[in-house]
Write an enzyme that holds these catalytic residues in place. Structure first.
Site, PDB file in Angstrom:
ATOM      1  N   GLU A 189      12.474 -12.090   8.467  1.00 40.03           N
ATOM      2  CA  GLU A 189      12.177 -11.387   9.721  1.00 40.03           C
ATOM      3  C   GLU A 189      10.773 -11.740  10.198  1.00 40.03           C
ATOM      4  O   GLU A 189       9.791 -11.580   9.454  1.00 40.03           O
ATOM      5  CB  GLU A 189      12.269  -9.878   9.491  1.00 40.03           C
ATOM      6  CG  GLU A 189      11.962  -9.063  10.720  1.00 40.03           C
ATOM      7  CD  GLU A 189      11.590  -7.614  10.378  1.00 40.03           C
ATOM      8  OE1 GLU A 189      11.254  -6.877  11.308  1.00 40.03           O
ATOM      9  OE2 GLU A 189      11.632  -7.244   9.202  1.00 40.03           O
ATOM     10  N   ASP A 223      10.731  -1.343   5.984  1.00 42.89           N
ATOM     11  CA  ASP A 223      10.598  -0.191   6.879  1.00 42.89           C
ATOM     12  C   ASP A 223      11.885  -0.021   7.682  1.00 42.89           C
ATOM     13  O   ASP A 223      12.870  -0.713   7.457  1.00 42.89           O
ATOM     14  CB  ASP A 223       9.381  -0.373   7.806  1.00 42.89           C
ATOM     15  CG  ASP A 223       9.474  -1.666   8.603  1.00 42.89           C
ATOM     16  OD1 ASP A 223      10.571  -2.292   8.618  1.00 42.89           O
ATOM     17  OD2 ASP A 223       8.469  -2.077   9.214  1.00 42.89           O
ATOM     18  N   ASP A 282      12.616  -0.739  10.764  1.00 45.07           N
ATOM     19  CA  ASP A 282      13.031  -1.928  11.513  1.00 45.07           C
ATOM     20  C   ASP A 282      13.656  -2.970  10.608  1.00 45.07           C
ATOM     21  O   ASP A 282      14.669  -3.590  10.946  1.00 45.07           O
ATOM     22  CB  ASP A 282      11.827  -2.546  12.235  1.00 45.07           C
ATOM     23  CG  ASP A 282      11.485  -1.771  13.495  1.00 45.07           C
ATOM     24  OD1 ASP A 282      12.286  -0.874  13.855  1.00 45.07           O
ATOM     25  OD2 ASP A 282      10.435  -2.061  14.099  1.00 45.07           O
TER      26      ASP A 282
END
Ligand code: 0R9
Length: 640
Positions: A428, A507, A509
């Site tokens: 990511e 987290d 996200d």
């Protein structure tokens, strides 16, 4: 059947000379190959069939002789031999003038099938010699031609007489010219097959065929009193019939329409069209009329019976003809043909006539035969089901073609091409991606950075999913395609990486990204999960560095609490907000190095369970979905 008509010598139209035929034989018989050669026999036979249609001939004899000649004989009235106003016997006009001998009146159904319906004069022009014997008016009249030209002298305007007879009929024998034809040996099978077809189309006609080139001669008799119904039955003899052959006939606008059809347990249709006894290889208006009317009638029945509901679309023509064998045979006074080989019937009145007769007769039949109707409709329903799934496949294939998976995006591939050794990390964010690229073992570890939130595949259409750059790159990188519905193009054996590691921040996200990726895999590449190729990297949340001793990574708050309880002395606590905050060394240690990293394998045990999962994954209810995925990821084996 055509009406009997009176001979009128004046009505013979003289059009062209035979020289043109010899110069360009292909124009008249299609080709000079074996097909064209066989055609010579059909031309002469067709004239005899016309005499049958006129109501005067009940049997035709055809022989292939050892000397290379073909013999055709009918028991009709005999070709007229009287003097024609053109100054020769009518018989000579028939054999020397193109297109002679047809246009008596508009109600005649001549056997003339487009390009090849040009008659005896063409055969004469293309023969080394041709011999005619006509039994008529008590005499046997004789005439003979060489390369199209008459060679016998007339006596008082009369053809020479060979003898007396009580019979009537015409006998034609000819030797095809080797100057014209590439081959001069007729095909017995082709001719027999065509004669048999003619017999089916003319149920009161007897055709005898002998191949006398063989010893002993091969003798066949073609007599099919059941007509096209028998034709259908014979065509379907090796198939499992769904219903008996259905026959109807009628007429409209001066056109006679005959039709027979039957359903068999097969997934194909075969609808043959004939006009005036000639097979129309390219179909045409008679078939259009039949198909249109039949489709309309069957859809009406399907709705009346509640098989098709209001919301359902109609069956297509192909649906209702699934498993159908049909013969449509019409008699038209003035057929016209088009198409590549001039075998496509062109008359619009034929479409109207066939459509009208079909609508009326099919309804009359099915109103009385409900069981057969239901059987036929079940063939249509089966076809419709298959069609719908095939359409789905096509749509998928099209979308796959539209989006070529040739872009590698930001993939930093590994050097090894041995899938068992290779791993791909889907990371990511660009900055974490950058660090991961530096930290990795480039020989076996590939890094694919993905930006932001990838498309939520459970809500997106396949088009959108496949247009998404990140997803395209991923599918391309994995190398094994993807599957959706019936369009299963997924091939796990082509997978380029043994481990696919989702590397997202610890987290909310990051969890969301992981969920979306898992949903994507689950929907389009579920075998990746079933076969244990998907992992989630567990980056640490904290690093604790004691004033003395080795630092340690802690993966969650529980671990931190435990550390606090058990550790004596001071320590520095480092909290990672995201992967991007780690340097290359830290990233290597925590998530890349097979010796020290923590990976969790995503496991969904079997298909039965997976079907529940699908609903959850695909549904709108986000919290349980996320919980499920994490639960399974957490349950998974620790892989170090
Ligand atoms: C063996 C192949 N048979 C033929 O070619 C054949 C042609 C033909 C025929 C008539 C009868 N039998 C035939 N066999 C015919 C007869 C009469 C009227 N029309 C046709 C009659 O007796 O009144 N003809 C085909 C064309 C012509 N005759 C002609 F009229 F043009 F000469």
């Amino acid at each position: 059947m055509a009406k009997s008509r009176t001979y009128d010598e004046k009505s013979i139209t003289v059009l062209e000379g035979l020289e043109a035929v010899r110069r360009r034989p292909g124009m008249y018989i299609g080709s000079t190959s074996r097909k064209g050669l066989n055609h010579l026999v059909y031309e002469i036979v067709d004239n005899a069939v016309d005499e049958h249609l006129a109501g005067h001939c009940s049997s035709i004899f055809v022989a292939l002789e050892a000397d290379g000649t073909a013999l055709v004989e009918d028991d009709g009235r005999g070709i007229p031999v009287g003097m024609h106003e053109k100054g020769m016997p009518a018989e000579r006009l028939v054999f020397t003038t193109l297109h002679a001998g047809g246009k008596f009146d508009d109600t005649a159904y001549k056997t003339s099938g487009g390009l090849h319906g040009v008659g005896s004069s063409v055969v004469n022009a293309l023969s080394t010699w041709l011999d005619v014997e006509i039994s008529r008016d008590g005499q046997i009249w004789h005439d003979r031609y060489e390369r199209g030209k008459p060679v016998l002298d007339l006596e008082d305007g009369h053809l020479p007489v060979l003898g007396k007879t009580r019979k009537t009929g015409t006998k034609v024998r000819f030797l095809p010219d080797p100057e014209i034809f590439e081959v001069v040996r007729f095909s017995s099978e082709d001719i027999a097959s065509r004669l048999h077809e003619t017999a089916y189309l003319n149920p009161t006609l007897k055709i005898t065929f002998e191949d006398r080139r063989q010893t002993p001669a091969v003798h066949s008799e073609f007599y099919e009193p059941d007509g096209i119904t028998g034709y259908i039955r014979d065509m379907n003899r090796t198939n499992e019939a769904v219903c008996p052959p259905i026959y109807f006939q009628g007429s409209s606008e001066g056109i006679l329409v005959e039709c027979a059809f039957q359903y068999v347990n097969e997934f194909h249709e075969s609808v043959l069209g004939f006009c005036n006894n000639i097979y129309n290889a390219e179909g045409g208006t008679h078939l259009t009329g039949f198909k249109t009317a039949f489709t309309q009638v069957m859809n009406t029945y399907a709705r009346d019976l509640g098989i098709l509901k209001d919301k359902d679309p109609n069956y297509t023509g192909a649906d209702v003809r699934n498993g159908m064998t049909a013969v449509i045979s019409i008699r038209h006074p003035d057929p016209s043909f088009e198409g590549q080989t001039k075998t496509k019937l062109d008359n619009q009145d034929a479409a109207r006539a066939v459509s009208k007769v079909t609508s009326e007769e099919v309804v009359l039949f099915f109103d009385k035969h409900l069981e057969t109707l239901k059987q036929v409709l079940s063939c249509a329903e089966r076809a419709a089901k298959i069609r719908r799934s095939e359409e789905k496949v096509k749509t998928n294939l099209l979308s796959k073609q539209k989006y070529s998976f040739d872009s590698n995006g930001k993939l930093a591939n590994c050097e090894s091409r041995t899938p068992e050794k290779c791993e791909i990390f889907i990371v990511e964010g660009d900055s974490a991606g950058g660090s991961a690229k530096m930290a990795r073992d480039r020989s076996t570890q590939a890094i694919l950075p993905i930006r932001g939130k990838i498309l939520n595949v459970e809500k997106a259409s396949i088009d959108k999913v496949l247009a998404n750059a990140e997803i395209k790159t991923m599918i391309n990188a994995f190398g094994c395609g993807f599957s959706e519905g019936y369009g299963n193009d997924f091939d796990i054996s082509k997978l380029r990486y043994n481990k696919i590691v989702i590397m997202a921040d610890a987290d909310v996200d990051g969890a969301h990204i992981s969920t979306l990726l898992l949903t994507l895999f689950y929907r389009f590449m579920p075998e990746l999960i079933y076969e244990g190729h998907v992992y989630i990297a567990m980056p640490p949340l904290y690093k604790v560095i004691p004033s003395r001793g080795e630092g340690e990574y802690l993966y969650d708050d529980t671990a931190l609490e435990k550390y606090r309880r058990t550790h004596k002395g001071s320590f520095t606590l480092q909290r990672y907000k995201g992967l991007g905050e780690m340097d290359a060394g830290q990233l290597w240690e925590t998530t890349l190095n097979p010796e020290t990293r923590v990976l969790k394998k995503v496991e969904i045990e079997d298909a039965r369970m997976a079907s529940d999962v699908t609903e959850m994954l695909m549904g709108n209810d986000v919290p349980p979905r996320k919980a499920f995925i994490y639960e399974h990821a957490q349950d998974a084996l620790l892989d170090v």
